[in-house]
Design an enzyme around this catalytic site. Structure first.
Site, mmCIF file in Angstrom:
data_model
loop_
_atom_site.group_PDB
_atom_site.id
_atom_site.type_symbol
_atom_site.label_atom_id
_atom_site.label_comp_id
_atom_site.label_asym_id
_atom_site.label_seq_id
_atom_site.Cartn_x
_atom_site.Cartn_y
_atom_site.Cartn_z
ATOM 1 C CG ASP A 93 -1.879 1.076 1.223
ATOM 2 O OD1 ASP A 93 -2.299 1.776 0.261
ATOM 3 O OD2 ASP A 93 -2.214 1.538 2.404
ATOM 4 C CG ASP A 125 -1.644 7.587 0.866
ATOM 5 O OD1 ASP A 125 -1.253 8.650 0.904
ATOM 6 O OD2 ASP A 125 -2.022 7.375 -0.138
ATOM 7 C CG ASP A 139 -2.298 2.402 6.379
ATOM 8 O OD1 ASP A 139 -2.488 2.180 5.347
ATOM 9 O OD2 ASP A 139 -2.634 3.734 6.796
#
Length: 271
Positions: free
Chosen positions: A33, A35, A217
């Site tokens: 991922d 961000d 996240d």
């Protein structure tokens, strides 16, 4: 296996070689991922530029094993923020996939929904786009509404509009929540988990000697963690004391506490 919380997970860097034992000599393939993983979460999405050291780390890793970036952002935006244009990138939660070897991968599950997304984007811009602290991010196959900097009143206006849009188009529209963002997407069976499995097949990585690793996240990354259960390893990036992560059940199997630990982990993985 039932989901656990971040406090229950072993650390992929520090817990007595538990992660290394899981690899068992097999080749890793890294799905990352953007961000919150390759760059910290920031107040303004446009400020999430990858650091020089992380860029060098990712570039070095890509010489040792397959590396794919899987993001909710549009692909071109991710490539610009990374400062890299030679990695496989699945943008817009996998609705827009590009490979430096293949080019644009033509399978587009959002085909036919262009008019819906354009209409919804127009509504969002008109009705909440001028609220202080609200950032509207039009995408190829979705529209994201960021509200991290908005007041409580502004956040409620955004939430009310999202509820209204879903009520008006219950069979065609869905919302994917994230960290201080709502993302309105076509209501189809597609997510980061489906995108990762698709990429494994297209890139020839679905074999017993390859271990797919997914680092994420956010709530949207849970689809990828679930998809890799039994065939790969999910790694949640977040601190146990972060309220946006701490109370959430996860299907990840390991944790890294920060983007700094991610950089250390990727450096070690590339050795």
């Amino acid at each position: 296996m039932s989901p656990v919380t971040v406090r229950d997970l072993p650390n992929a860097l520090h817990d007595d070689g538990a992660f290394v034992r899981r690899l068992a000599g097999r080749r890793p393939a890294a799905f990352l991922d953007y961000d919150g993983v390759l760059t910290p979460i920031v107040d303004r999405p446009e400020d999430a530029v990858m650091s020089d050291s992380m860029r060098d780390t990712v570039r070095a890793l890509a010489t040792r094993c397959p590396v794919c970036v899987v993001s909710g952002r549009d692909r071109a935006v991710v490539q610009r923020l990374m400062g890299l244009d030679d990695l496989v990138v699945a943008g817009s939660h996998g609705f827009d996939i590009w490979s430096p070897r293949i080019g644009t991968i033509p399978d587009n599950p959002a085909a036919g929904f262009e008019g819906l997304i354009a209409s919804v984007t127009g509504r969002v811009l008109a009705e909440v786009g001028t609220i202080p602290g609200v950032k509207v991010e039009p995408k190829r196959a979705a529209v994201a509404v960021h509200y991290r900097l908005a007041t409580d009143s502004g956040r409620e206006q955004v939430a009310a509009l999202v509820r209204q849009l879903l009520a008006e188009q219950p069979d065609r529209l869905k919302v994917t929540p994230g960290k201080m963002v709502y993302e309105l997407q076509p209501k189809i069976d597609w997510n980061k988990g489906r995108a990762v499995c698709f990429l494994m097949d297209v890139l020839g990585l679905d074999s017993p000697d390859v271990v797919p690793l997914y680092l994420g996240d956010d709530i949207t990354d849970e689809d990828a963690f679930r998809a890799l259960r039994g065939r790969g390893i999910g790694i949640l990036v977040g601190r146990p004391d972060d309220p946006e992560v701490a109370g959430r059940a996860t299907d990840a199997e390991f944790v890294l506490a920060s983007t700094g630990e991610v950089e250390q982990f990727l450096t070690r993985l590339g050795r």
